[in-house]
Motif scaffolding. Structure first.
Motif: not given
Length: 345
Positions: A136, A192, A194, A209, A211
Motif C-alpha cells: 500500500s 495506510r 486515507y 485509500r 494508494d
C-alpha cells in the motif's frame, strides 16, 4: 573547477550515495585532481564528517558514523519524505512527539521556499496503531497533492482503483469517470494512508485509500468545508472501520464476566471497559463489527465465560460452540500430513 563550497557539497553527496569510493573515481566524477580530493576530504573532516580512508590497490574513502551529528545533505525528494515522516511521528503517540516537532521545524527552516510550501500544506492525523502494509505504498507526490488540496480547500478530481473491480460483461474502454470530492483530511491509520472527503457525485462522506488514488489536474474550485459527522476526524474514521455509520459505536456490543483478574484482561481489551468484580473475576464490555466476531474475540481469553447480554451474543457463542464441537469430533477425511510439512499430493 567548481567553487570550493559547491565542490564540497558534490563530494558529500557522492560519499552518501555508496559505501566505498576509490579516490581516482571521485576525482573523475568531480573533474579535479586526486590531490584536490584529498584536500576536500580533509575539509569535510574538519566540519565533523567522519570520512575514513579505505586501504587497497586503488585507495579510497568511506563516510562512516561519528560521535557527533554533522550537517546533512538531502535532495528534494529526501527532504519532503523526511518532513512527512516527522509530521507523522508527531501524531503517533509514541512518546517522541515533542522531539519530532522540533526536528521538523529545524528541517523546515533550511528548506528552499518551494519545498517549505509543499511541506506546510501537508497536515496529517494518525488514527489507531501503526502497522506495515508494503503493498500500500503511496508516492510522496500523491501525498503532497492530496495535502495541498486539503489545505487549499479545493475540489479534487482523481481516478480511483477499487479493491474489487466490478464484474461487467462489456466494460467501458474509457474507464469510469473521475471521482469529484471535497477533501477534508489526510489520515494515517495502521500503516495506510486515507483521504476523508465529501463525495460530490454520491452526496455522502467517503474514506478513500490514498494508494488507489491517481490525482487529475487541474484542481477544481474552492469550497466551504462541511461539518464532519461527530466533529472529530479520528472518531469518524474509527467509526467507519467499525461499520458504525459515523456514530463512533460498534454495531455489536456485549458484556461478559471472565474468570480472570482485570489486570490480565485490560492490556488486550482494545477500547473495551474492564471492571474488577471480585478475586480473579472481571466484567468486560466490548464491541465488534459482528456478534460472531465479538464472541470469537472474547473466546481468545483462556478462561471461563459468563454471558451477561445481550441475547444475540449468547446465540453467537452457541453457534460457535456447535462449530467448534463439530470440528473437534469430525474424523479426518484423508491421510495425516507428514511431520514438518503439508500433506503429499
Amino acid at each position: 573547477m567548481p567553487k570550493t563550497s559547491a565542490r564540497l557539497l558534490a563530494l558529500l553527496s557522492l560519499l552518501q550515495a555508496r559505501r566505498d569510493w576509490p579516490g581516482a573515481l571521485l576525482a573523475e566524477r568531480l573533474d579535479v585532481s586526486p590531490r584536490t580530493v584529498r584536500r576536500d576530504v580533509d575539509r569535510l573532516r574538519e566540519l565533523g564528517y567522519p570520512i575514513a580512508a579505505v586501504k587497497g590497490p586503488d585507495g579510497g574513502y568511506r563516510l562512516g558514523a561519528g560521535a557527533d551529528l554533522p550537517p546533512l545533505l538531502f535532495d528534494d525528494e529526501q527532504a519532503v519524505a523526511l518532513a512527512v515522516a516527522l509530521r507523522i511521528a508527531a501524531t503517533t503517540g509514541a512518546g517522541i512527539e515533542e522531539a519530532a516537532v522540533r526536528a521538523l521545524n529545524t528541517v523546515r527552516q533550511v528548506m528552499p521556499a518551494r519545498l517549505r510550501h509543499r511541506v506546510d500544506t501537508l497536515q496529517v492525523t494518525a488514527v489507531g496503531q501503526p502497522g506495515a502494509h508494503p503493498d500500500s505504498r503511496v508516492g510522496s507526490d500523491v501525498l503532497v497533492t492530496l495535502g495541498e488540496a486539503v489545505h487549499a480547500r479545493q475540489v479534487l478530481r482523481f481516478d480511483y482503483t477499487p479493491a474489487f473491480p466490478p464484474d461487467t460483461a462489456a466494460p467501458d474502454p474509457a474507464g469510469p469517470p473521475p471521482r469529484r470530492v471535497e477533501p477534508h483530511h489526510l489520515v494515517a491509520r495502521g500503516g495506510r494512508w486515507y483521504l476523508v472527503a465529501w463525495d460530490l457525485d454520491r452526496g455522502d462522506w467517503r474514506t478513500f485509500r490514498a494508494d488507489r488514488i491517481t490525482p487529475r489536474t487541474p484542481a477544481g474550485p474552492r469550497f466551504t468545508p462541511r461539518e464532519l459527522p461527530g466533529g472529530e476526524v479520528s472518531r469518524f474514521v474509527a467509526a467507519g472501520f467499525r461499520g458504525a455509520g459515523g456514530s463512533g459505536e460498534w454495531p455489536c456490543r456485549g458484556q461478559v464476566i471472565l474468570d480472570l483478574p482485570a489486570a490480565e484482561v485490560s492490556p488486550y481489551a482494545r477500547d473495551g471497559v474492564v471492571e474488577e468484580i471480585g478475586p480473579g473475576r472481571c466484567r468486560l464490555t466490548l464491541g465488534a463489527w459482528s456478534w460472531a466476531g465479538l464472541a470469537a474475540t472474547i473466546g481468545l481469553f483462556d478462561a471461563g465465560i459468563e454471558v451477561v447480554g445481550p441475547p444475540e451474543l449468547r446465540a453467537a457463542f452457541a453457534r460457535l460452540g456447535r462449530r467448534y464441537t463439530a470440528a473437534a469430533t469430525t474424523p479426518p477425511t484423508g491421510p495425516p500430513a507428514p511431520r514438518g510439512g503439508p500433506a503429499a499430493p
